[in-house]
Design a protein around this motif. Structure first.
Motif, PDB file in Angstrom:
ATOM      1  N   LEU A   7      -4.443   3.420   6.936  1.00 44.11           N
ATOM      2  CA  LEU A   7      -3.831   2.795   5.756  1.00 44.11           C
ATOM      3  C   LEU A   7      -3.268   3.858   4.812  1.00 44.11           C
ATOM      4  N   LEU A   8      -4.035   4.922   4.609  1.00 42.80           N
ATOM      5  CA  LEU A   8      -3.585   5.993   3.723  1.00 42.80           C
ATOM      6  C   LEU A   8      -2.358   6.694   4.288  1.00 42.80           C
ATOM      7  N   SER A   9      -2.353   6.926   5.595  1.00 39.32           N
ATOM      8  CA  SER A   9      -1.213   7.579   6.230  1.00 39.32           C
ATOM      9  C   SER A   9       0.048   6.738   6.083  1.00 39.32           C
ATOM     10  N   ASP A  10      -0.085   5.438   6.287  1.00 40.61           N
ATOM     11  CA  ASP A  10       1.072   4.546   6.134  1.00 40.61           C
ATOM     12  C   ASP A  10       1.590   4.557   4.690  1.00 40.61           C
ATOM     13  N   LYS A  32      -2.646   7.011  -7.350  1.00 40.35           N
ATOM     14  CA  LYS A  32      -2.437   5.560  -7.292  1.00 40.35           C
ATOM     15  C   LYS A  32      -2.626   5.028  -5.869  1.00 40.35           C
ATOM     16  N   ILE A  33      -2.124   5.776  -4.891  1.00 37.61           N
ATOM     17  CA  ILE A  33      -2.256   5.346  -3.495  1.00 37.61           C
ATOM     18  C   ILE A  33      -3.721   5.346  -3.076  1.00 37.61           C
ATOM     19  N   ILE A  34      -4.453   6.387  -3.449  1.00 38.08           N
ATOM     20  CA  ILE A  34      -5.875   6.477  -3.096  1.00 38.08           C
ATOM     21  C   ILE A  34      -6.658   5.346  -3.750  1.00 38.08           C
ATOM     22  N   LEU A  35      -6.340   5.047  -5.001  1.00 39.59           N
ATOM     23  CA  LEU A  35      -7.016   3.949  -5.694  1.00 39.59           C
ATOM     24  C   LEU A  35      -6.775   2.624  -4.977  1.00 39.59           C
ATOM     25  N   LYS A  36      -5.574   2.438  -4.486  1.00 36.39           N
ATOM     26  CA  LYS A  36      -5.232   1.197  -3.773  1.00 36.39           C
ATOM     27  C   LYS A  36      -5.928   1.123  -2.421  1.00 36.39           C
ATOM     28  N   VAL A  37      -5.915   2.224  -1.679  1.00 40.23           N
ATOM     29  CA  VAL A  37      -6.524   2.241  -0.345  1.00 40.23           C
ATOM     30  C   VAL A  37      -8.044   2.158  -0.420  1.00 40.23           C
ATOM     31  N   ASN A  88     -15.349   6.297  -0.046  1.00 36.70           N
ATOM     32  CA  ASN A  88     -14.906   7.053  -1.215  1.00 36.70           C
ATOM     33  C   ASN A  88     -13.874   8.080  -0.755  1.00 36.70           C
ATOM     34  N   ILE A  89     -12.698   8.084  -1.392  1.00 38.56           N
ATOM     35  CA  ILE A  89     -11.622   8.987  -1.008  1.00 38.56           C
ATOM     36  C   ILE A  89     -11.405  10.008  -2.122  1.00 38.56           C
TER      37      ILE A  89
END
Length: 362
Positions: free
Chosen positions: A90-93, A235-240, A257-258
């Motif tokens: 998901l993070l990669s996408d 923002k992306i990490i918070l979403k994923v 946890n990311i």
């Protein structure tokens, strides 16, 4: 000379203010076009040693990597491997949009088997360059009739085994196993004590954390450009990281946890902190100076006269820098709090002397 200039402009005030306004307008125009740089290295003196160290640092392939760690947040023995892989995908996408925006070059989180074969092929094609003196001494033994027959017999056993398809290409390139000593040397660089691979994904030794490596487009010294990258990455990490994206929404043990770290993130954080501290220090110094001057002179007009030469000198210096270099380090401007007291010293000396003599000429 200064007395003559003063006496002349005291009789031609319209001309004086016209020239003053024109000079300020030109200076403001030049200063408004100056380019601010947030490269922390630019604040250091430009010596050969500093420039050499900066060149080495900027050309290290690993210096600008952002390492993302996707970790299982629970301490139980539940296997969350699939959940960590799911979040990594998901993070990669999501990070592909940053690739399209030219903020990052690539995202590496999965080992490609074809790349491993390319490394092996490179070793096989360049065996003589990797061999040491001891290896050449062993060639007499390896190339003896008896040893060749023994090696070919072992090769036949490996080819007829269930793993034969895996060994086939390697045996065709190195049937006499001349590369064994080289592979043993390379084996010493393995990090399997700290990291493991699972389906190509890179995990720590406990299989509780999955690692991803982001290569930014800009070097770590370009903090103004990387600030956008870090903000969007947060923002992306918070979403994923949202628990609603779990593979199994009923499984509370699959929380993750990311986090991330790297020189790019550190440089952006340091630059923001330095600018904030510089602004606060300049503001505090200016307020204290104004309060002290007001307590002494008890006239706000004199305070304006004290600050006007300082403001003019600062703006004139920035305009000159724009004409000569075109850019200045935003972090270097923080030294203004240090020179502010020195810059105001001349105005203070003049006004105190004027207060005692009540004569501009004297």
């Amino acid at each position: 000379i200064f007395s003559t200039i003063y006496l002349y402009f005291s009789k031609h005030k319209v001309l004086f203010f016209s020239i003053l306004i024109t000079i300020f307008a030109v200076i403001f125009f030049l200063v408004s076009h100056i380019r601010l740089e947030e490269d922390i290295i630019r604040i250091l003196p430009k010596t050969n040693k500093v420039e050499h160290a900066n060149y080495v640092f900027q050309n290290l392939n690993s210096s600008d990597k952002i390492i993302v760690k996707i970790k299982s947040s629970n301490s139980s023995e539940v296997d969350n491997t699939d959940e960590l892989i799911h979040r990594a995908e998901l993070l990669s996408d999501s990070l592909q949009q940053l690739v399209n925006q030219n903020l990052i070059k690539e995202v590496f989180y999965k080992v490609d088997p074809s790349q491993m074969m390319e490394v092996m092929n490179f070793l096989f094609d360049n065996i003589p360059y990797f061999m040491e003196e001891e290896d050449y001494q062993r060639l007499d033994t390896l190339l003896s009739r008896k040893e060749i027959a023994h090696t070919l017999s072992d090769n036949k056993k490996m080819l007829t085994s269930p793993m034969g398809m895996i060994y086939r290409d390697a045996l065709l390139k190195d049937p006499l196993h001349l590369s064994n000593s080289i592979l043993k040397q390379i084996n010493g660089f393995r990090l399997e004590n700290q990291y493991k691979t699972y389906d190509g994904y890179i995990f720590d030794k406990d299989m509780k954390s999955l690692l991803m490596f982001i290569t930014p487009t800009n070097p770590s010294t370009e903090t103004s450009l990387n600030k956008e990258l870090i903000n969007k990455l947060d923002k992306i990490i918070l979403k994923v990281s949202d628990s609603s994206l779990n593979l199994n929404s009923d499984n509370h043990d699959s929380e993750v946890n990311i986090s991330y770290f790297g020189s790019v993130a550190v440089a952006v954080s340091n630059a923001q902190q330095i600018k904030k501290d510089s602004f606060i220090s300049i503001a505090i110094a200016l307020i204290l100076i104004i309060l002290i001057l007001f307590f002494y002179f008890k006239d706000y007009r004199l305070i304006l006269l004290l600050l006007l030469p300082v403001v003019f000198g600062g703006l004139f210096s920035l305009a000159a820098i724009f004409l000569i270099k075109g850019a200045i380090s935003a972090i270097a401007l923080g030294t203004g709090s240090i020179i502010l007291g020195i810059a105001i010293n001349y105005s203070l000396h003049f006004l105190i002397h004027y207060k005692e003599e009540l004569s501009v000429e004297k």
